[in-house]
Design an enzyme around this catalytic site. Sequence first.
Site, PDB file in Angstrom:
ATOM      1  N   ASP A  39       0.851  -1.196   0.000  1.00 39.47           N
ATOM      2  CA  ASP A  39       0.000   0.000   0.000  1.00 39.47           C
ATOM      3  C   ASP A  39       0.883   1.241   0.000  1.00 39.47           C
ATOM      4  O   ASP A  39       2.030   1.194   0.462  1.00 39.47           O
ATOM      5  CB  ASP A  39      -0.863   0.033   1.276  1.00 39.47           C
ATOM      6  CG  ASP A  39      -2.053  -0.914   1.199  1.00 39.47           C
ATOM      7  OD1 ASP A  39      -2.308  -1.478   0.119  1.00 39.47           O
ATOM      8  OD2 ASP A  39      -2.724  -1.084   2.233  1.00 39.47           O
ATOM      9  N   ARG A  76      -0.971  -0.751  -8.835  1.00 39.01           N
ATOM     10  CA  ARG A  76      -2.319  -0.306  -8.506  1.00 39.01           C
ATOM     11  C   ARG A  76      -2.349   1.218  -8.606  1.00 39.01           C
ATOM     12  O   ARG A  76      -1.537   1.900  -7.973  1.00 39.01           O
ATOM     13  CB  ARG A  76      -2.682  -0.721  -7.075  1.00 39.01           C
ATOM     14  CG  ARG A  76      -4.020  -0.154  -6.612  1.00 39.01           C
ATOM     15  CD  ARG A  76      -4.242  -0.316  -5.115  1.00 39.01           C
ATOM     16  NE  ARG A  76      -4.191  -1.692  -4.707  1.00 39.01           N
ATOM     17  CZ  ARG A  76      -3.937  -2.081  -3.442  1.00 39.01           C
ATOM     18  NH1 ARG A  76      -3.695  -1.184  -2.501  1.00 39.01           N
ATOM     19  NH2 ARG A  76      -3.901  -3.352  -3.137  1.00 39.01           N
TER      20      ARG A  76
HETATM   21  C1  LIG Z   1      -8.438  -1.397  -3.943  1.00 42.61           C
HETATM   22  C2  LIG Z   1      -8.077  -0.051  -3.397  1.00 42.61           C
HETATM   23  C3  LIG Z   1      -6.868   0.126  -2.777  1.00 42.61           C
HETATM   24  C4  LIG Z   1      -6.483   1.385  -2.314  1.00 42.61           C
HETATM   25  N1  LIG Z   1      -5.234   1.557  -1.790  1.00 42.61           N
HETATM   26  C5  LIG Z   1      -4.843   2.809  -1.454  1.00 42.61           C
HETATM   27  C6  LIG Z   1      -3.508   3.067  -1.056  1.00 42.61           C
HETATM   28  O1  LIG Z   1      -2.654   2.164  -0.973  1.00 42.61           O
HETATM   29  N2  LIG Z   1      -3.166   4.337  -0.744  1.00 42.61           N
HETATM   30  C7  LIG Z   1      -4.073   5.373  -0.838  1.00 42.61           C
HETATM   31  O2  LIG Z   1      -3.701   6.523  -0.581  1.00 42.61           O
HETATM   32  N3  LIG Z   1      -5.346   5.147  -1.189  1.00 42.61           N
HETATM   33  C8  LIG Z   1      -5.754   3.897  -1.504  1.00 42.61           C
HETATM   34  N4  LIG Z   1      -7.045   3.701  -1.892  1.00 42.61           N
HETATM   35  C9  LIG Z   1      -8.073   4.776  -1.717  1.00 42.61           C
HETATM   36  C10 LIG Z   1      -8.127   5.689  -2.925  1.00 42.61           C
HETATM   37  O3  LIG Z   1      -6.956   6.451  -2.997  1.00 42.61           O
HETATM   38  C11 LIG Z   1      -9.344   6.650  -2.838  1.00 42.61           C
HETATM   39  O4  LIG Z   1      -9.250   7.437  -1.677  1.00 42.61           O
HETATM   40  C12 LIG Z   1     -10.685   5.957  -2.821  1.00 42.61           C
HETATM   41  O5  LIG Z   1     -10.712   4.822  -3.652  1.00 42.61           O
HETATM   42  C13 LIG Z   1     -11.766   6.925  -3.314  1.00 42.61           C
HETATM   43  O6  LIG Z   1     -11.530   7.344  -4.660  1.00 42.61           O
HETATM   44  P1  LIG Z   1     -12.383   6.822  -5.910  1.00 42.61           P
HETATM   45  O7  LIG Z   1     -11.474   6.718  -7.075  1.00 42.61           O
HETATM   46  O8  LIG Z   1     -13.050   5.563  -5.565  1.00 42.61           O
HETATM   47  O9  LIG Z   1     -13.428   7.946  -6.229  1.00 42.61           O
HETATM   48  P2  LIG Z   1     -14.127   9.138  -5.412  1.00 42.61           P
HETATM   49  O10 LIG Z   1     -13.483  10.402  -5.862  1.00 42.61           O
HETATM   50  O11 LIG Z   1     -14.230   8.859  -3.951  1.00 42.61           O
HETATM   51  O12 LIG Z   1     -15.574   9.039  -6.030  1.00 42.61           O
HETATM   52  C14 LIG Z   1     -15.777   9.330  -7.396  1.00 42.61           C
HETATM   53  C15 LIG Z   1     -17.164   8.900  -7.826  1.00 42.61           C
HETATM   54  O13 LIG Z   1     -17.299   7.486  -7.645  1.00 42.61           O
HETATM   55  C16 LIG Z   1     -18.642   7.187  -7.279  1.00 42.61           C
HETATM   56  N5  LIG Z   1     -18.656   6.606  -5.933  1.00 42.61           N
HETATM   57  C17 LIG Z   1     -17.659   6.654  -5.041  1.00 42.61           C
HETATM   58  N6  LIG Z   1     -18.021   6.003  -3.922  1.00 42.61           N
HETATM   59  C18 LIG Z   1     -19.259   5.561  -4.117  1.00 42.61           C
HETATM   60  C19 LIG Z   1     -20.177   4.836  -3.329  1.00 42.61           C
HETATM   61  N7  LIG Z   1     -19.863   4.452  -2.118  1.00 42.61           N
HETATM   62  N8  LIG Z   1     -21.389   4.532  -3.846  1.00 42.61           N
HETATM   63  C20 LIG Z   1     -21.713   4.920  -5.082  1.00 42.61           C
HETATM   64  N9  LIG Z   1     -20.875   5.641  -5.882  1.00 42.61           N
HETATM   65  C21 LIG Z   1     -19.681   5.944  -5.412  1.00 42.61           C
HETATM   66  C22 LIG Z   1     -19.395   8.497  -7.284  1.00 42.61           C
HETATM   67  O14 LIG Z   1     -19.944   8.686  -8.563  1.00 42.61           O
HETATM   68  C23 LIG Z   1     -18.294   9.507  -7.036  1.00 42.61           C
HETATM   69  O15 LIG Z   1     -18.596  10.789  -7.479  1.00 42.61           O
HETATM   70  C24 LIG Z   1      -7.413   2.466  -2.401  1.00 42.61           C
HETATM   71  C25 LIG Z   1      -8.648   2.277  -3.015  1.00 42.61           C
HETATM   72  C26 LIG Z   1      -8.980   1.050  -3.517  1.00 42.61           C
HETATM   73  C27 LIG Z   1     -10.305   0.897  -4.217  1.00 42.61           C
END
Ligand SMILES: Cc1cc2nc3c(=O)[nH]c(=O)nc-3n(C[C@H](O)[C@H](O)[C@H](O)COP(=O)(O)OP(=O)(O)OC[C@H]3O[C@@H](n4cnc5c(N)ncnc54)[C@H](O)[C@@H]3O)c2cc1C
Length: 317
Positions: A143, A193
């Site tokens: 991560d 990732r």
């Molecule tokens: C598998 C995985 C591993 C990760 N590992 C790390 C890491 O190592 N380090 C790190 O800093 N971060 C990590 N993250 C977190 C990541 O950086 C984001 O903070 C998090 O995924 C939110 O960003 P997003 O791209 O999903 O979109 P967001 O900007 O949160 O959302 C964008 C759009 O997605 C849709 N959406 C989002 N959530 C929902 C919901 N609950 N229900 C319906 N629609 C929704 C909506 O349309 C929203 O407007 C990880 C995330 C994932 C999925």
Amino acid sequence: MLRSVILAAARSHKVERLVETAPVSRDVVKRFVAGTGTPEALDTTAELADQGLCVTLDNLGEDTLTPEQAEVTKQAYLELLKALGGAGLTTDRAPAGAQTIATAEVSLKLSALGQAFDEQLAERNAREICEAAAAVGTTVTLDMEDHTTTDSTLDILSRLRRDFPATGAVLQAYLRRTESDCRELATAGSRVRLCKGAYKEPEHVAYQATLEVDKSYVRCMNILMAGEGYPMLATHDPRLIAIGQDRARWFDRAPSQFEFQMLYGIRPDEQQRLARLGHTVRVYVPYGTQWYGYLMRRLAERPANLGFFARALVSKK
Ligand SMILES: Cc1cc2nc3c(=O)[nH]c(=O)nc-3n(C[C@H](O)[C@H](O)[C@H](O)COP(=O)(O)OP(=O)(O)OC[C@H]3O[C@@H](n4cnc5c(N)ncnc54)[C@H](O)[C@@H]3O)c2cc1C
């Protein structure tokens, strides 16, 4: 202001007890955390595998301040990997000759293995976990945490990859440096990732506006999908998922040549829809007793995460 309130709540044992025992918390936690120990982690992995999904498991720990705490985390991963292998949950789904796509792999935070006070110890611990993962036919993804750790994490990754080439990296699109890191890492066999990034970062290192972060994500995705590595597109964002599907067609990538990743409990219907379309979809599953600190820190790092989790509670799509 909201951040200070959440941080104060995170430190308060009274609030912790209140939150842990409130009936509504149990539902919230059950939705986002697989359970407290290895058996629950295994059950959740098996359930998701039955739905055609792959899994990456994250053992939740508290702040690691001593070698003894780092040892506890390492042992938890060793126990988990042995159990996953024993239960047949690390099988390779990729066609012969392609990059390994293990049903279940593990994600780990170097900070939980001692990175903050002894980088060499963290690297030794991570190496032991990589060895245990390789022994049962699976892999590890490191991560990525806040920007002060990026160089150290990428250095440790490159040393681990000499012996365990499938060790995965995480790059955060909100960091200004990430396009260049993507170019470095888009090489054969390299699992990367790509996520937006979850920490509160200063302007000089990270894009602040949502649109800027999204545009950076697309530029980084283009580099990874055009490259020779194995991109892991971690996002719940419908627009970015659609662009990911488009780039897969454009660059002629089969389902075994990239994957989508989402968090456990967030958009489960979308996870299954993509899997039904034939995509490889991996669910990031946190488990462990320290879920209170985990959820509260995620909220404090970025109060916008409050909306992120709240939205997930009312929607499965
Ligand atoms: C598998 C995985 C591993 C990760 N590992 C790390 C890491 O190592 N380090 C790190 O800093 N971060 C990590 N993250 C977190 C990541 O950086 C984001 O903070 C998090 O995924 C939110 O960003 P997003 O791209 O999903 O979109 P967001 O900007 O949160 O959302 C964008 C759009 O997605 C849709 N959406 C989002 N959530 C929902 C919901 N609950 N229900 C319906 N629609 C929704 C909506 O349309 C929203 O407007 C990880 C995330 C994932 C999925």
